[in-house]
Design an enzyme around this catalytic site. Structure first.
Site, PDB file in Angstrom:
ATOM      1  N   GLY A  16      50.055   9.946  67.509  1.00 10.77           N
ATOM      2  CA  GLY A  16      49.343  11.038  67.690  1.00 10.77           C
ATOM      3  C   GLY A  16      49.277  11.353  69.175  1.00 10.77           C
ATOM      4  N   ASP A  62      41.258  -4.245  67.746  1.00 11.45           N
ATOM      5  CA  ASP A  62      40.372  -3.649  66.609  1.00 11.45           C
ATOM      6  C   ASP A  62      39.041  -3.085  67.668  1.00 11.45           C
ATOM      7  OD1 ASP A  62      38.312  -2.855  64.890  1.00 11.45           O
ATOM      8  OD2 ASP A  62      38.373  -4.531  63.785  1.00 11.45           O
ATOM      9  N   ASN A  89      40.669   6.609  73.148  1.00  9.93           N
ATOM     10  CA  ASN A  89      41.228   7.630  72.170  1.00  9.93           C
ATOM     11  C   ASN A  89      41.067   7.255  70.764  1.00  9.93           C
ATOM     12  OD1 ASN A  89      43.358   9.813  71.226  1.00  9.93           O
ATOM     13  ND2 ASN A  89      44.474   7.775  70.769  1.00  9.93           N
ATOM     14  N   TYR A 154      31.719  12.793  62.036  1.00  7.87           N
ATOM     15  CA  TYR A 154      32.630  12.996  63.066  1.00  7.87           C
ATOM     16  C   TYR A 154      31.898  13.966  64.155  1.00  7.87           C
ATOM     17  CZ  TYR A 154      37.292  14.139  65.194  1.00  7.87           C
ATOM     18  OH  TYR A 154      38.378  14.532  65.927  1.00  7.87           O
ATOM     19  N   LYS A 158      31.401  12.672  68.254  1.00  5.68           N
ATOM     20  CA  LYS A 158      32.185  13.512  68.981  1.00  5.68           C
ATOM     21  C   LYS A 158      31.211  14.121  70.381  1.00  5.68           C
ATOM     22  CE  LYS A 158      36.226  12.269  68.003  1.00  5.68           C
ATOM     23  NZ  LYS A 158      37.155  11.261  68.925  1.00  5.68           N
ATOM     24  N   ILE A 189      45.053  19.647  66.039  1.00  4.16           N
ATOM     25  CA  ILE A 189      46.247  19.086  66.859  1.00  4.16           C
ATOM     26  C   ILE A 189      47.139  18.576  65.528  1.00  4.16           C
ATOM     27  CG2 ILE A 189      47.245  17.360  68.281  1.00  4.16           C
ATOM     28  CD1 ILE A 189      45.867  19.665  69.682  1.00  4.16           C
ATOM     29  N   THR A 191      48.444  15.729  64.047  1.00  2.77           N
ATOM     30  CA  THR A 191      48.275  14.257  64.149  1.00  2.77           C
ATOM     31  C   THR A 191      48.409  13.547  62.822  1.00  2.77           C
ATOM     32  OG1 THR A 191      45.945  13.918  64.422  1.00  2.77           O
ATOM     33  CG2 THR A 191      47.123  14.586  66.567  1.00  2.77           C
TER      34      THR A 191
END
Length: 257
Positions: A16, A62, A89, A154, A158, A189, A191
């Site tokens: 990705g 990890d 990332n 999520y 973020k 995106i 990915t």
């Protein structure tokens, strides 16, 4: 060669956005250290970097393990002498609403998406200070700016990445470290993470989500990992020398509505 002679570390580099970024950084002259837990896919990325004449290295990492971060830092210092670019990332998705998500799932998303950015930013500051500066790029999302009913964990991570980034940027500026820290906010995106999220949904649910998303992207299509990699190069290069504590949104206009 906009990144010539720079040492870059990219987490989640096996696929990705991470893979596209690692490949692009190497093409721009950086020595790229790719990290992931998927050894086979990472080897494929290294092969593409080498094929194009770039320099790439791999570390199994990890990002949810604080102890592993200590080992990685020591190895980077020993083998490369420090860092100029850090790209936090690595991430996972979770399409479960507030009623359905389990606490274990919540904690997993927090550890990978937010705790790792905290640990990566700390490491980067330590490794960049002796080199007189550097660039930290933290991958957030448009869901760090707007939210989604099916993604409480999520969205929380973020949003956390967005404001952690600003705090790091202010601290480094106040201390005179010449370390810049910015967040990048991809939209939808194509990915591997996006594909795995869709697999958690029933076919009719996935179709409904894709239809709703496409209807709200002004440019009418999902982005490609390479679209984000181009933004990464700008934030990593000296061209963004006066840019810190800000967000670069690459979402086809989705969040402009």
């Amino acid at each position: 060669m906009r990144l010539k002679n720079k040492i870059a570390y990219v987490t989640g580099a096996a696929s990705g956005i991470g893979a596209a970024t690692a490949i692009r950084f190497a093409a721009e002259g950086a020595t790229v250290i790719c990290s992931d837990i998927d050894d086979e896919r990472a080897k494929e990325v290294l092969g593409l970097i080498s094929q194009d004449g770039g320099e790439g290295h791999y570390l199994n990492h990890d990002v949810a393990s604080p102890d592993r971060w200590k080992d990685v830092e020591a190895e980077i210092l020993d083998r490369f002498g420090g860092l100029d670019i850090m790209v936090n990332n690595a991430g996972v998705g979770a399409l479960k609403n507030i009623e359905d998500i389990s606490f274990d799932n919540w904690r997993k998303v927090m550890a990978i998406n937010l705790d790792s950015v905290f640990l990566g930013s700390q490491m980067a500051v330590r490794l960049m200070k002796p080199r007189g500066g550097g660039s930290i790029i933290n991958v957030s999302s448009i869901f760090g700016i707007v939210s989604e009913a099916k993604a409480p964990a999520y969205s929380a991570t973020k949003g956390g990445v967005r404001f952690l980034t600003k705090s790091v940027a202010l601290h480094c500026a106040e201390q005179g470290y010449k370390i810049r820290c910015n967040s990048i906010h991809p939209g939808f995106i194509d990915t591997r993470i996006g594909e795995s999220e869709m697999m958690e949904l029933e076919p009719d649910q996935a179709d409904a989500l894709f239809t709703r998303v496409a209807a709200n992207i002004p440019m009418g299509q999902n982005g490609a990992p390479e679209d984000i990699a181009s933004g990464m190069v700008y934030l990593a290069s000296d061209e963004s020398a006066y840019v810190t504590g800000t967000e670069l949104v690459i979402d086809g206009g989705f969040s402009a509505r």
